[in-house]
Enzyme design. Structure first.
Site, PDB file in Angstrom:
ATOM      1  N   CYS A   2       9.635   9.906   3.005  1.00  0.00           N
ATOM      2  CA  CYS A   2      10.467  11.040   3.344  1.00  0.00           C
ATOM      3  C   CYS A   2      11.417  11.270   1.987  1.00  0.00           C
ATOM      4  CB  CYS A   2      11.164  10.650   4.555  1.00  0.00           C
ATOM      5  SG  CYS A   2      10.279  10.271   6.054  1.00  0.00           S
ATOM      6  N   ARG A  28       7.823  14.678  -1.555  1.00  0.00           N
ATOM      7  CA  ARG A  28       7.862  13.467  -0.931  1.00  0.00           C
ATOM      8  C   ARG A  28       7.177  13.179   0.599  1.00  0.00           C
ATOM      9  NH1 ARG A  28      10.779   9.618  -3.489  1.00  0.00           N
ATOM     10  NH2 ARG A  28      11.047   8.330  -1.529  1.00  0.00           N
ATOM     11  N   TRP A  75       8.048  12.949   6.305  1.00  0.00           N
ATOM     12  CA  TRP A  75       6.496  12.263   6.335  1.00  0.00           C
ATOM     13  C   TRP A  75       6.464  11.381   7.659  1.00  0.00           C
ATOM     14  CZ3 TRP A  75       2.963   8.521   6.098  1.00  0.00           C
ATOM     15  CH2 TRP A  75       1.594   8.838   5.718  1.00  0.00           C
ATOM     16  N   ASN A 101      14.907   7.216   5.204  1.00  0.00           N
ATOM     17  CA  ASN A 101      13.617   7.283   4.779  1.00  0.00           C
ATOM     18  C   ASN A 101      13.207   5.953   4.865  1.00  0.00           C
ATOM     19  OD1 ASN A 101      11.294   7.015   3.489  1.00  0.00           O
ATOM     20  ND2 ASN A 101      12.321   6.957   1.345  1.00  0.00           N
ATOM     21  N   GLY A 102      12.212   5.392   5.376  1.00  0.00           N
ATOM     22  CA  GLY A 102      11.667   3.958   5.642  1.00  0.00           C
ATOM     23  C   GLY A 102      11.189   3.643   6.783  1.00  0.00           C
ATOM     24  N   GLU A 479     -10.971   7.039 -10.873  1.00  0.00           N
ATOM     25  CA  GLU A 479     -10.060   8.019 -10.918  1.00  0.00           C
ATOM     26  C   GLU A 479     -10.317   9.307 -10.616  1.00  0.00           C
ATOM     27  OE1 GLU A 479      -5.899   9.425 -11.003  1.00  0.00           O
ATOM     28  OE2 GLU A 479      -7.144   7.589 -10.272  1.00  0.00           O
ATOM     29  N   LYS A 483      -8.967  12.006  -7.568  1.00  0.00           N
ATOM     30  CA  LYS A 483      -8.407  13.225  -7.840  1.00  0.00           C
ATOM     31  C   LYS A 483      -9.172  14.385  -6.862  1.00  0.00           C
ATOM     32  CE  LYS A 483      -5.538  11.911  -9.006  1.00  0.00           C
ATOM     33  NZ  LYS A 483      -4.812  10.809  -9.409  1.00  0.00           N
ATOM     34  N   GLU A 486      -8.300  13.396  -3.149  1.00  0.00           N
ATOM     35  CA  GLU A 486      -6.947  13.766  -2.473  1.00  0.00           C
ATOM     36  C   GLU A 486      -6.451  15.019  -2.576  1.00  0.00           C
ATOM     37  OE1 GLU A 486      -3.799  11.772  -4.565  1.00  0.00           O
ATOM     38  OE2 GLU A 486      -4.835  11.622  -6.266  1.00  0.00           O
ATOM     39  N   HIS A 502     -28.701  -0.013  -5.781  1.00  0.00           N
ATOM     40  CA  HIS A 502     -28.711  -1.050  -4.687  1.00  0.00           C
ATOM     41  C   HIS A 502     -28.145  -0.551  -3.480  1.00  0.00           C
ATOM     42  CE1 HIS A 502     -29.202  -4.176  -7.740  1.00  0.00           C
ATOM     43  NE2 HIS A 502     -28.473  -3.444  -8.419  1.00  0.00           N
ATOM     44  N   LYS A 602       4.157  11.449  -2.490  1.00  0.00           N
ATOM     45  CA  LYS A 602       4.117  10.927  -3.892  1.00  0.00           C
ATOM     46  C   LYS A 602       4.533   9.506  -3.800  1.00  0.00           C
ATOM     47  CE  LYS A 602       3.859  11.503  -8.327  1.00  0.00           C
ATOM     48  NZ  LYS A 602       2.760  11.518  -8.850  1.00  0.00           N
TER      49      LYS A 602
HETATM   50  C1  AGP Z   1      -2.460   9.261  -6.985  1.00  0.00           C
HETATM   51  O1  AGP Z   1      -2.694  10.439  -7.332  1.00  0.00           O
HETATM   52  C2  AGP Z   1      -1.977   9.079  -5.782  1.00  0.00           C
HETATM   53  N1  AGP Z   1      -0.835   9.727  -5.703  1.00  0.00           N
HETATM   54  C3  AGP Z   1      -1.579   7.730  -5.257  1.00  0.00           C
HETATM   55  O2  AGP Z   1      -3.055   7.048  -5.059  1.00  0.00           O
HETATM   56  C4  AGP Z   1      -0.559   6.674  -6.221  1.00  0.00           C
HETATM   57  O3  AGP Z   1      -1.260   6.435  -7.327  1.00  0.00           O
HETATM   58  C5  AGP Z   1      -0.371   5.575  -5.394  1.00  0.00           C
HETATM   59  O4  AGP Z   1       0.162   5.681  -4.189  1.00  0.00           O
HETATM   60  C6  AGP Z   1       0.227   4.412  -6.309  1.00  0.00           C
HETATM   61  O5  AGP Z   1       1.740   4.926  -6.600  1.00  0.00           O
HETATM   62  P1  AGP Z   1       2.649   4.375  -7.863  1.00  0.00           P
HETATM   63  O6  AGP Z   1       1.886   4.618  -8.972  1.00  0.00           O
HETATM   64  O7  AGP Z   1       3.901   5.166  -7.706  1.00  0.00           O
HETATM   65  O8  AGP Z   1       2.854   2.854  -7.298  1.00  0.00           O
END
Ligand code: AGP
Length: 607
Positions: A2, A28, A75, A101-102, A479, A483, A486, A502, A602
């Protein structure tokens, strides 16, 4: 997860200020939002489920009286995104309001205890126990500050909170345990927030709040105390180099596209990092008994690529480990000879910090690579480097990934120098190439953006994708896959190309899109074999190749071209860019918002 924000102003109405700050925190978490102010002996609250603009249209979030207030963008972790579960939460008499937040792990038992002494709860959240605990302590005669301190002592879990009350209407009390909290010191106001971009347009003077600290904010200043022994802590504000503009879109439709285009400059920044810190980290890595590269998500993919860099340049074996599996997978093997290189752009990812904490308890050496000055990772690391990519607002990591790779490659080169496993000429050659990376990435963006738009139109309705690579390109494949998943919500699978026969190849049928990452390196011959295998079963081949690679171009239905000249261990930095663009434009073609993918946030600050 959050975002929290608080503002104490000398005389300004704070609701519009809080509203605007929550907009900057929206990346966030954004399933509900709320603001509370205190004025004339009363707490005013407006909150509801939905995105900030929606809630504002219904409730007008600028229209709450008072020059002290707190805000929250959510969130959900406990309690579905309903209005009742939106923050701020209050006590029985709406005299205390809290944003959080937490996660409060022991909230259930606290709630039962409070309900047994007559408190009425209105939400399903863990957070609501906090205002009721404070209320309960005040019923026992404590002042707001002591009541808050005693309440915090009862909490298990993570929190960054901000509290306002009619009992002391000129103050905000905020505190932190694990979740990030930073103060902003302005001319006529003081702010608290989950991160710096929230108050950056208002001030670039910031004070980091550490774990186990509480701060009391008033319009003319702040006071920090240790929750443990109530000791007064002196901490000056530091000037943050980031500008507000850096946290704005600058004419791009989305932060993600802006951040993709910022990569060349960010990569130049990684070439300006002070040597002594990188040398120090390299020395620790060289002397380590065992090296574990620990991270989550995109940062884990950077670690995976780095494991190829360390072995090929420095003959240093490293273990890339997904942070949430570290304790189970490697825990018992960690000891005083272990070195953990933890990578996290936010520096606040709970899984990564938990792995680090576990390793510290077993006397391991912790090294850190992050993008956020003052983040928790910087404070638990023996040596760390801040990669200087500037604020990354788009939830999908892009510029921080390529910058992580650049720093990790420089680190591997320094270990190589210490170890002398490869010749000086080869080291100088790669050092020269690293300097060319920003310009090569610049040309890669220019050369492939239009192609990415075209391919996005053709493939946006595909139900699944494969991403394949060999060697270090298997990290690029992972990676690229992340992308697309997500931000465009297309189920995708990535694996080292040698694995396809395999099992996964059974999924191939005519028209199934398979993305191949094919730099001109030792894996080239075998990757061509894999392309043929897939083509033989009717797959549609999308390849990322080096400019002028006619052979693979002929085998491909679509292709992206990357300027040639990058050595294999640097190839992921450029070869990922067309895949970032493809994922972005497919999301846009599908009418999705690439900056705010559903169900994601994020910074993942809960385990
Ligand atoms: C990647 O696009 C995502 N936002 C997510 O996988 C992110 O890389 C992951 O949560 C790790 O975040 P950090 O690098 O801030 O630790």
């Amino acid at each position: 997860m959050c975002g929290i924000f608080g503002c104490v102003s000398r005389d300004a109405e704070v609701a519009p200020i809080i509203h605007a700050a929550l907009k900057r925190l929206e990346y966030r978490g954004y399933d509900s939002v709320g603001i509370a102010t205190v004025h004339g002996g009363k707490i005013y609250i407006k909150k509801d489920e939905g995105k900030i603009d929606q809630v504002h249209r219904i409730h007008n979030l600028d229209d709450l009286p008072g020059s002290i207030g707190v805000g929250h963008t959510r969130w959900a972790t406990h309690g579905a995104p309903y209005q009742a579960n939106a923050h701020p939460h209050t006590d029985c008499n709406d005299e205390i309001a809290v944003v959080h937040n937490g996660i409060i792990e022991n909230f259930a038992e606290l709630k039962t205890e409070l309900e047994n002494s007559g408190h009425k709860f209105r939400s399903k959240t863990d957070t609501e126990v906090i205002p009721h605990l404070i209320e309960e302590n005040m019923r026992k005669g404590l002042g707001l500050l002591e009541a808050t301190r005693e309440a915090l002592k009862r909490l298990k879990g993570s929190y960054a909170i901000a509290v306002i009350s009619i009992h002391e209407p000129e103050k905000i009390i905020c505190a932190r345990m694990e979740s990030p909290l930073v103060l902003g010191v302005g001319k006529d106001a003081v702010y608290c927030a989950s991160d710096i971009p929230a108050f950056l347009p208002l001030t670039n003077r910031a004070v980091i709040i550490e774990n186990g600290e509480l701060a009391i904010l008033q319009a003319d200043g702040y006071e920090i105390r240790s929750l443990e022994d109530w000791r007064l802590i002196q901490r000056e504000a530091e000037t943050i180099e980031w500008t507000a503009e850096m946290a704005e879109k600058q004419g791009y439709p989305h932060f993600m596209l802006k951040e993709i285009h910022e990569q060349p400059d960010c990569l130049r920044n990684t070439l300006r990092l002070q040597d002594q810190y990188l040398d120090l980290m390299a020395t620790f890595l060289d002397r380590a008994g065992e090296v574990f590269l620990v991270a989550a998500g995109t940062s884990y993919h950077a670690c995976l690529a780095a494991s190829y860099m360390f072995s090929k340049l420095a003959y240093l074996a490293t273990h890339p480990v997904i942070a949430s599996e570290f304790i189970e997978q490697q825990g018992m093997a960690i000891n005083i000879d272990s070195t953990i290189l933890a990578v996290s752009q936010s520096g606040e990812t709970a899984d990564t910090l938990a792995a680090v904490d576990y390793a510290r308890l077993r006397a391991a050496t912790i090294l850190g690579l992050t993008n956020v000055v003052g983040s928790t990772l910087t404070r638990v690391s023996r040596a760390y480097r801040v990669q200087q990519s500037g604020p990354e607002i788009g939830v999908a990591a892009t510029k921080t990934f390529t910058s992580q790779l650049s720093v990790l490659a420089q680190l591997a080169l320094r270990v190589a120098k210490i170890r002398g496993k490869i010749g000086h000429r080869q080291i100088e050659e790669i050092e020269e190439k690293i300097k060319q990376v920003p310009e090569i990435v610049e040309r890669t963006i220019k050369k492939n953006e239009a192609k990415a738009k075209e391919i996005a139109k053709k493939f946006k309705d595909k139900s699944a994708f494969f991403f394949l690579g060999r060697g270090i390109s298997s990290a690029t494949a992972m990676e690229g896959r992340l992308k697309l998943m997500e931000i465009a919500y297309i189920p995708s699978i990535a694996f080292p190309a040698g694995e396809s026969k395999h099992g996964p190849i059974s999924l191939i049928e005519p028209g199934f899109p398979v993305v191949f990452i094919c730099p001109r390196d030792e894996t080239r011959k075998t990757i061509i074999g894999n392309i043929m295998e897939m083509k033989a079963r009717g797959a549609t081949i999308i390849s990322v190749i080096e400019e002028g690679d006619e052979e693979i171009k002929k085998l491909s239905d679509e292709y992206f071209e990357v300027p040639s000249g990058l050595p294999e261990i640097l190839s992921p930095i450029a070869f990922i860019v067309p895949l970032q663009l493809m994922a972005y434009y497919i999301a846009v073609e599908k009418g999705l918002n690439p900056d705010k993918p559903r169900n994601l946030a994020k910074s993942v600050t809960v385990k």
